[in-house]
Every structure is written in C-alpha cells, then in structure tokens.
Design a protein around this motif. Structure first.
Motif, short mmCIF file in Angstrom:
data_model
loop_
_atom_site.label_atom_id
_atom_site.label_comp_id
_atom_site.label_asym_id
_atom_site.label_seq_id
_atom_site.Cartn_x
_atom_site.Cartn_y
_atom_site.Cartn_z
N GLY A 206 0.81 -1.20 0.00
CA GLY A 206 0.00 0.00 0.00
C GLY A 206 0.85 1.25 0.00
N ASP A 207 1.90 1.25 0.81
CA ASP A 207 2.80 2.41 0.87
C ASP A 207 3.54 2.60 -0.45
N ARG A 208 4.02 1.50 -1.03
CA ARG A 208 4.74 1.59 -2.31
C ARG A 208 3.81 2.09 -3.41
N HIS A 209 2.59 1.57 -3.42
CA HIS A 209 1.63 1.96 -4.45
C HIS A 209 1.31 3.45 -4.36
N ALA A 210 1.18 3.96 -3.15
CA ALA A 210 0.88 5.37 -2.96
C ALA A 210 2.01 6.26 -3.46
N ARG A 211 3.23 5.72 -3.45
CA ARG A 211 4.40 6.48 -3.92
C ARG A 211 4.74 6.18 -5.37
N GLY A 212 3.88 5.42 -6.05
CA GLY A 212 4.12 5.09 -7.45
C GLY A 212 5.25 4.12 -7.66
N ARG A 213 5.50 3.28 -6.66
CA ARG A 213 6.64 2.35 -6.73
C ARG A 213 6.19 0.89 -6.74
N LEU A 214 5.02 0.64 -7.33
CA LEU A 214 4.54 -0.73 -7.48
C LEU A 214 4.09 -0.91 -8.94
N PRO A 215 5.05 -0.97 -9.86
CA PRO A 215 4.71 -0.99 -11.28
C PRO A 215 4.16 -2.36 -11.72
N GLY A 216 3.51 -2.34 -12.89
CA GLY A 216 3.13 -3.59 -13.54
C GLY A 216 1.86 -4.22 -13.04
N LEU A 217 1.07 -3.50 -12.23
CA LEU A 217 -0.20 -4.07 -11.78
C LEU A 217 -1.18 -4.09 -12.95
#
Length: 381
Positions: A206-217
C-alpha cells in the motif's frame, strides 16, 4: 434447504499471530517475534476454550480452524493440547473438520505427522505463486520447489489439502496466469483458494503503491479477464467456485468458512480474533485486542481475552447475512420483509443482469460475481 443463521453450525477459530516474516501485501494481524513462549500461549488458549465452552455447553462443534499468522509454526504438542481441551469441552460432530493453515517454508514431515496425530484432518497451504520471481516480489520465504515438497508432505499426511494462489500480480500476463493455473489444477486434490491481489492501506505494498513504486499491476480489464479465465478453467477441471474466491470438488468445500458465509455461530480465540455467538436468543459480535502481548496479559489478569461484546440488532443481522451470503454461488435466502425492503434495488440490479432472485433466494449472476463489492453498495444503499 441449507441451514442458515445460527442453525448453520458452530465453529471455533483460533488465531496464532506469529509469522517468520511479514509479507508486503498482508493486512492480517500477524507479527514477527524473536522468541515465543508456547507454554504461556497454551495456558491462555486453554483458559479461553473453557470460558467459552461454559457459555455454549449444548452446542455441537462442527469445525475448528487454526488461522494466522502461520499456525504451522506452532509446536505439535501445543496443537495437541488445544484439541484435547476442545474434545473435553464440547461434543464434536462425527464429521468435524479441523483445519490448520501452513506456509511451505515451515512444513516438516515430522511436524505434520504430529498435527495429524493431534487430530488435524485438513491443511491449507499458503503457496501464493508458482513462479520464483513472483514469490520473491510477494515477500514469500519459500521457492516453487519447496511448495511442491510441502504439498507432497501434506498429501501424504492428510486426506484434505487446499492451497492458495494470488493472481493479478505485478507484470503477470493472462497467458502466464493460464499456465500457472493449469499447473495448480494438476496439483490440486479438491480445493483451491484463488485471490486477486488487493492493495491494502497500511501494508508495505500500500505504501509503495501510494508512492508510485509498485509498477506492472494489471488494469481492471485484465483483472476481469483473469477472473473469467479462472472460472472457466476451474469449472472444466471439476472445481467450480462455491464462493467468490474458493473452488472445490464434491464435498470438499471449507465447512468452517461456510459457517461464516451462512451466518452461523463461531467463537474467536486469540489476538484479533472475531466471533459471532447467539446466547439466550441474542446475537453478539465478539472481538479481542490485536496485540499478542496485550491479549496474553488480559487473559492472564482477567480470565478473559475478549473486549466488551456488542449486541447485533435484527436489522444489522439481516444486513450481515446479505454481505456474507452473497459471496456464495448459491446465494442467500432472504426473509419476505427483506425482499420487500430491498425490492427497488434488487429489481434495478436484476434488470442490469447482476442479480438473480429465485423465490426468496438472492444470488449473483456470472456477470455480477466479479463486481460483488460494488453490487453490495448499490443493493444496501
């Protein structure tokens, strides 16, 4: 007619809060500890079992579920002591289901033999992926090879074995999921839990996604395609969905989880465990402190690990029945008054092709099943 409400059965959930590591997608109440005094935990569990049994002496126990966390980190002697106390406190159904969740990294043949000797008759393995790169991304501590080995051990010890997979992962293609699901269906013995990856607030993902650091979803369309393929392949393999994310062959559905989804009673023991108990005609929601240390201390000092109970009103019971029951493929039986109360919303969703109504049984259509949460919002608005 399938029993619903308190008649749907009585189960016991025991929460073991410890894991070897915290997975980045996980929002369950799980903790990592350098050392665990399992004797202290045993004393607390046994006290709680006796306390709840004193309130429910006439109930027949249909299921026991060791969840977590990673219950396969529990000593077999601890599981044995718990189940001995359970047998002493309640009459058990002849076909009682006793499930223990396990992670492949903590599976040992000797430990599993100990669980079986204690009375466990069903194991649920958290495999999550059949790809080593994705296992690393998911923070799992095992490899695909270790997952296969754990499954072999489980199948050798238990007649009923289930395992979990997560799909719609980072950089996963539809073709890749088809290949992986095909492998899973070859390994399955009767039950699969197949979950779309959900990014939860408060988790590392959740934290990574909020910072745009969870690519490829995957986008919504690809996620929907993966859901549709999952249904088609599982149906063809003889493991149709009986719940949104759970697939089973004949007589292989999780009896414990069916108690939840059909509105039955269940006692929750352990930190963060919830329950539903009907006592003297009143239905209560039970909960416990989340922190392992806080829960242990409360049990030891007060003789009860519960927080104050909440009475569930008849209206809230009806709403809860819909929320849980619509997860099931066969739907939920409504009262006449509930059908009347929701008639406008039901009719709109039927016209749109998302819901079906057979007498008083409300169910999701194939079109509606992937959209459960949105449909519930519309239905109960």
């Amino acid at each position: 007619m399938v029993d619903r409400g308190p008649d749907a059965g009585f189960g016991l959930y025991l929460h073991w809060p410890y894991c070897a590591a915290k997975c980045p997608y996980c929002d369950f109440n799980s903790h990592v500890a350098a050392s665990i005094d399992q004797t202290r935990w045993q004393d607390a569990y046994l006290l709680e079992i006796r306390r709840i049994a004193a309130e429910t002496p006439s109930r027949i126990l249909r299921s026991v579920f060791f969840g977590g966390g990673t219950p396969s980190l529990m000593d077999a002697s601890l599981v044995d002591a718990i189940l001995r106390e359970v047998r002493a406190c309640w009459q058990m159904a002849n076909d009682i289901e006793i499930t223990l969740e396990a992670n492949p990294s903590s599976v040992e043949a000797k430990r599993f033999a100990g669980y079986r000797a204690a009375g466990v008759n069903r194991v649920s393995l958290g495999i999550q992926a059949l790809d080593n790169d994705d296992l690393r991304r998911l923070g799992r501590l095992h490899t695909v090879e270790e997952a296969h080995a754990a499954l072999d051990i489980a199948k050798a010890e238990f007649d009923r074995v289930s395992f979990d997979l997560i799909y719609a992962r980072q950089h996963q293609s539809l073709a890749g999921w088809k290949t992986e699901l095909s492998q899973a269906l070859e390994l399955a013995t009767g039950h699969l839990s197949l979950y779309q990856l959900t990014i939860e607030d408060g988790t590392a993902f959740g934290d990574r996604h909020a910072r745009g650091r969870l690519p490829g979803l995957p986008d919504d369309d690809l996620g929907a395609d993966m859901f549709d393929v999952t249904q088609e392949m599982c149906n063809a393999a003889g493991l149709p969905a009986y719940e949104i994310s759970n697939h089973a062959g004949p007589d292989q559905a999780s009896r414990h989880n069916l108690i939840y989804w059909r509105g039955g009673d269940y006692a929750g023991i352990g930190p963060g465990a919830h329950g539903r108990l009907t006592l003297g005609g009143t239905r209560y929601a039970t909960s416990t402190p989340l922190g392992p240390a806080a829960w242990l201390k409360q049990v030891e000092e007060t003789g009860s690990g519960e927080s104050p109970r909440d009475v569930i009103s008849m209206d809230d019971q009806a709403t809860e029945r819909v929320l849980m029951g619509l997860r099931l493929t066969d739907g939920v039986e409504l009262s006449s008054s509930q059908v009347d109360k929701l008639s406008n919303n039901i009719n709109e969703l039927r016209v749109s092709g998302f819901l079906g109504l057979d007498g008083q049984r409300l169910y999701l259509t194939d079109k509606g099943r992937p959209l459960l949460n949105a449909i519930l919002r519309e239905l109960l608005a």
